[in-house]
Design a protein around this motif. Structure first.
Motif, PDB file in Angstrom:
ATOM      1  N   SER A 175      32.289  19.589 -10.377  1.00 29.77           N
ATOM      2  CA  SER A 175      30.839  19.672 -10.500  1.00 29.77           C
ATOM      3  C   SER A 175      30.178  19.405  -9.167  1.00 29.77           C
ATOM      4  N   PRO A 176      28.926  19.857  -8.997  1.00 28.74           N
ATOM      5  CA  PRO A 176      28.229  19.637  -7.728  1.00 28.74           C
ATOM      6  C   PRO A 176      28.162  18.166  -7.340  1.00 28.74           C
ATOM      7  N   LEU A 177      27.956  17.271  -8.306  1.00 24.36           N
ATOM      8  CA  LEU A 177      27.882  15.858  -7.964  1.00 24.36           C
ATOM      9  C   LEU A 177      29.214  15.344  -7.437  1.00 24.36           C
ATOM     10  N   GLU A 178      30.315  15.848  -8.029  1.00 24.67           N
ATOM     11  CA  GLU A 178      31.633  15.440  -7.550  1.00 24.67           C
ATOM     12  C   GLU A 178      31.894  15.945  -6.136  1.00 24.67           C
ATOM     13  N   ILE A 179      31.423  17.158  -5.842  1.00 28.05           N
ATOM     14  CA  ILE A 179      31.589  17.693  -4.496  1.00 28.05           C
ATOM     15  C   ILE A 179      30.810  16.844  -3.499  1.00 28.05           C
ATOM     16  N   VAL A 180      29.603  16.509  -3.830  1.00 24.96           N
ATOM     17  CA  VAL A 180      28.773  15.721  -2.929  1.00 24.96           C
ATOM     18  C   VAL A 180      29.381  14.347  -2.698  1.00 24.96           C
ATOM     19  N   SER A 181      29.896  13.720  -3.758  1.00 21.60           N
ATOM     20  CA  SER A 181      30.414  12.365  -3.623  1.00 21.60           C
ATOM     21  C   SER A 181      31.834  12.324  -3.072  1.00 21.60           C
ATOM     22  N   GLY A 182      32.461  13.496  -2.897  1.00 20.92           N
ATOM     23  CA  GLY A 182      33.794  13.544  -2.297  1.00 20.92           C
ATOM     24  C   GLY A 182      34.851  13.807  -3.350  1.00 20.92           C
ATOM     25  N   LEU A 183      35.340  12.758  -3.977  1.00 19.29           N
ATOM     26  CA  LEU A 183      36.374  12.840  -5.006  1.00 19.29           C
ATOM     27  C   LEU A 183      37.554  13.703  -4.551  1.00 19.29           C
ATOM     28  N   ASP A 184      38.032  14.611  -5.405  1.00 23.04           N
ATOM     29  CA  ASP A 184      39.259  15.339  -5.113  1.00 23.04           C
ATOM     30  C   ASP A 184      39.163  16.198  -3.859  1.00 23.04           C
ATOM     31  N   ASN A 185      37.984  16.756  -3.608  1.00 26.49           N
ATOM     32  CA  ASN A 185      37.855  17.649  -2.460  1.00 26.49           C
ATOM     33  C   ASN A 185      37.999  16.903  -1.141  1.00 26.49           C
ATOM     34  N   TYR A 186      37.776  15.604  -1.148  1.00 30.35           N
ATOM     35  CA  TYR A 186      37.883  14.824   0.082  1.00 30.35           C
ATOM     36  C   TYR A 186      38.999  13.787  -0.015  1.00 30.35           C
ATOM     37  N   THR A 187      39.972  14.048  -0.908  1.00 27.15           N
ATOM     38  CA  THR A 187      41.133  13.181  -1.038  1.00 27.15           C
ATOM     39  C   THR A 187      42.310  13.799  -0.294  1.00 27.15           C
ATOM     40  N   GLU A 188      42.861  13.069   0.639  1.00 25.18           N
ATOM     41  CA  GLU A 188      43.982  13.573   1.432  1.00 25.18           C
ATOM     42  C   GLU A 188      45.241  13.662   0.584  1.00 25.18           C
ATOM     43  N   LYS A 189      46.005  14.737   0.778  1.00 23.98           N
ATOM     44  CA  LYS A 189      47.285  14.903   0.105  1.00 23.98           C
ATOM     45  C   LYS A 189      48.253  15.543   1.087  1.00 23.98           C
ATOM     46  N   LEU A 190      49.328  14.842   1.428  1.00 23.04           N
ATOM     47  CA  LEU A 190      50.287  15.322   2.417  1.00 23.04           C
ATOM     48  C   LEU A 190      51.706  15.303   1.854  1.00 23.04           C
ATOM     49  N   TRP A 191      52.524  16.202   2.367  1.00 23.83           N
ATOM     50  CA  TRP A 191      53.931  16.248   1.990  1.00 23.83           C
ATOM     51  C   TRP A 191      54.649  15.049   2.599  1.00 23.83           C
ATOM     52  N   GLU A 192      55.426  14.327   1.789  1.00 24.46           N
ATOM     53  CA  GLU A 192      56.096  13.125   2.255  1.00 24.46           C
ATOM     54  C   GLU A 192      57.599  13.305   2.428  1.00 24.46           C
ATOM     55  N   GLY A 193      58.109  14.510   2.129  1.00 26.33           N
ATOM     56  CA  GLY A 193      59.536  14.758   2.260  1.00 26.33           C
ATOM     57  C   GLY A 193      59.922  15.227   3.657  1.00 26.33           C
ATOM     58  N   ASP A 194      61.127  15.753   3.774  1.00 26.14           N
ATOM     59  CA  ASP A 194      61.627  16.250   5.056  1.00 26.14           C
ATOM     60  C   ASP A 194      60.960  17.587   5.397  1.00 26.14           C
ATOM     61  N   THR A 195      61.045  17.941   6.667  1.00 24.37           N
ATOM     62  CA  THR A 195      60.526  19.224   7.120  1.00 24.37           C
ATOM     63  C   THR A 195      61.623  19.968   7.865  1.00 24.37           C
ATOM     64  N   LEU A 196      61.555  21.296   7.856  1.00 26.20           N
ATOM     65  CA  LEU A 196      62.531  22.117   8.572  1.00 26.20           C
ATOM     66  C   LEU A 196      62.104  22.393  10.003  1.00 26.20           C
ATOM     67  N   PHE A 197      60.892  21.997  10.350  1.00 26.24           N
ATOM     68  CA  PHE A 197      60.438  22.160  11.735  1.00 26.24           C
ATOM     69  C   PHE A 197      61.048  21.040  12.580  1.00 26.24           C
TER      70      PHE A 197
END
Length: 476
Positions: free
Chosen positions: A111-133
């Motif tokens: 919802s627009p209020l959730e976008i404004v307040s951040g929530l999921d759209n401003y929650t960082e999510k990164l891969w924590e496993g190994d990488t092939l690079f």
């Protein structure tokens, strides 16, 4: 890289929206409603073009005809604001360029209020496993020329792409420059390009035009803006291609004697590379007629060490040679970088080109592995064929030709003139020469029109101790 960015979103600075007490509260409410509207719309507008660079909100608004609605809505109350945000989000869902499923979900499921307040759209999510690079270097030249904030963006991009097989991952950045300005466009462009220049193993991102997007909160909190970066396209062949690339690198390095001094290791790698790789004439010809050809793997280390996009083994153009030479030297622990510019027989006829700079014993040297892989073909109908073949049969002379642009100074690379030592003489006084004059002109702020933000900062090569001629004298 495309470099089209608009003006400030008009959302106001932090002190305008938060810290200042207004005598007229409706002014503050209007500005905050405008900021909220711009924030929501910026999520819909944060699309990619060029090398992973997004169009700013204001430019997107102008293209979609939404600019006129901003002031109209901000004059209204909160209910009208939220209603209009929903309408505009729905209206723009189908008009966004480069839209991805995750981007669509951001505008439809939140919802627009959730976008404004951040929530999921401003929650960082990164891969924590190994990488092939994999890159074992402890020195990345272009990283060192970035400012502190650009280095943070560079590091953030590397964290984001540890597992590029999914677009679900997001990296949060806190920046001091307003993300809607051209200044930030330059900043993120420099960070992205430095990462690509420093890391040849990231060939997929360069060859696929970046595949990044970012969106941001146009309101600065505590002096910082929140920017989220995210992949817009998954690297579907990530595991297969990276495993193939890593194995090819391992196979290449298997017979390189790493117990030797660095100057001799670099020479081993140079000579093996130009023996392995063949120049992609077909791709070079396509470059002037097809923009799509620029995304062929023949422009990457993958093309040099595995195959180009047409499946031709170890076939590439100058970018492939320079990225491969850089990566192989990095594997050997030798400081190295690459530079882009123009090359040819003269400044008037020069075309786009790239080559390398290598640091040996604290001094920089310039090397062009592409042009050292000079084609020494003799016309079967040439009346002097026997004489020419005898010249090329002389191993010392042939080696000299294949190292004429090896470990030179910047001055010597800028303007190369083959002197009498590059001619082959016979007993009767006749001679042959296989080389011509050449120039290497680095991209500069004035000359670069292709979005090269970094080649102008490449180091100046002044080293002479390990020129090819001097190294050959040591062996005699």
């Amino acid at each position: 890289m495309e470099d089209a960015f608009g003006k400030d979103s008009g959302a106001g600075k932090e002190e305008d929206l938060i810290n200042t007490s207004y005598k007229k509260t409706n002014r503050k409410q209007k500005q905050m409603r405008r900021a909220a509207l711009l924030l929501c719309m910026s999520l819909a507008a944060g699309v990619l073009n060029g090398c992973g660079m997004p169009k700013p909100a204001e430019q997107f608004f102008k293209e979609t005809g939404l600019t006129e609605k901003i002031d109209e809505v901000t004059d209204a109350g909160t209910d009208t604001l939220l209603e209009t945000i929903g309408e505009l989000t729905e209206e723009t869902a189908d008009s966004r360029e480069g839209d991805t499923e995750s981007d669509a979900e951001a505008s439809e499921d939140v919802s627009p209020l959730e976008i404004v307040s951040g929530l999921d759209n401003y929650t960082e999510k990164l891969w924590e496993g190994d990488t092939l690079f994999y890159n074992p270097a402890d020195y990345y030249y272009y990283y060192t020329v970035l400012n502190a904030e650009e280095q943070e963006i560079y590091n953030g991009l590397m964290q984001l792409i540890r597992n590029p097989s999914s677009t679900e991952y997001k990296k949060k950045l806190n920046v001091t420059i307003n993300p809607s300005t051209e200044e930030f466009t330059t900043e993120i462009s420099r960070a992205y390009q430095a990462m690509i220049f420093d890391h040849p193993e990231y060939f997929w991102f360069r060859q696929n035009n970046g595949n990044f997007r970012y969106y941001y909160n146009p309101v600065a909190l505590s002096g910082d803006y929140t920017v989220m970066i995210q992949l817009t396209e998954a690297y579907e062949n990530y595991e297969t291609e990276m495993q193939t690339f890593n194995q090819a690198v391992q196979d290449f390095m298997a017979d390189i004697d790493l117990s030797q001094p660095q100057e001799w290791i670099a020479l081993q790698i140079h000579d093996k590379l130009i023996d392995l790789v063949q120049y992609d004439d077909a791709l070079a010809e396509q470059f002037t007629s097809s923009e799509e050809s620029a995304y062929d793997y023949g422009y990457s280390a993958y093309g040099a060490l595995v195959a180009n996009s047409r499946g031709e083994a170890n076939t590439c153009v100058c970018d492939g040679y320079s990225y491969a030479y850089e990566y192989l030297l990095q594997m050997a622990g030798i400081p190295v970088t690459r530079v882009g510019g123009m090359g040819g027989t003269s400044g008037e006829t020069a075309g786009p080109h790239s080559w390398n700079l290598v640091m040996l014993d604290g001094e920089w040297y310039e090397t062009d592995p592409t042009w050292d892989d000079v084609a020494l073909n003799i016309d079967p109908e040439d009346p002097d064929r026997d004489l020419l073949e005898s010249a090329l049969a002389d191993q010392d002379y042939s080696n000299k030709l294949h190292h004429h642009l090896y470990n030179r100074t910047t001055e010597g690379m800028n303007s190369f003139e083959p002197d009498w030592t590059y001619a082959y003489y016979w007993e009767d006084g006749s001679y042959a020469t296989f080389l011509s004059s050449s120039v290497h002109i680095r991209d500069s702020e004035e000359s670069s029109d292709d979005g090269d933000y970094l080649s102008r900062y490449a180091p100046t090569a002044t080293g002479t101790q390990f020129s090819y001629e001097n190294m050959m004298e040591i062996t005699e």
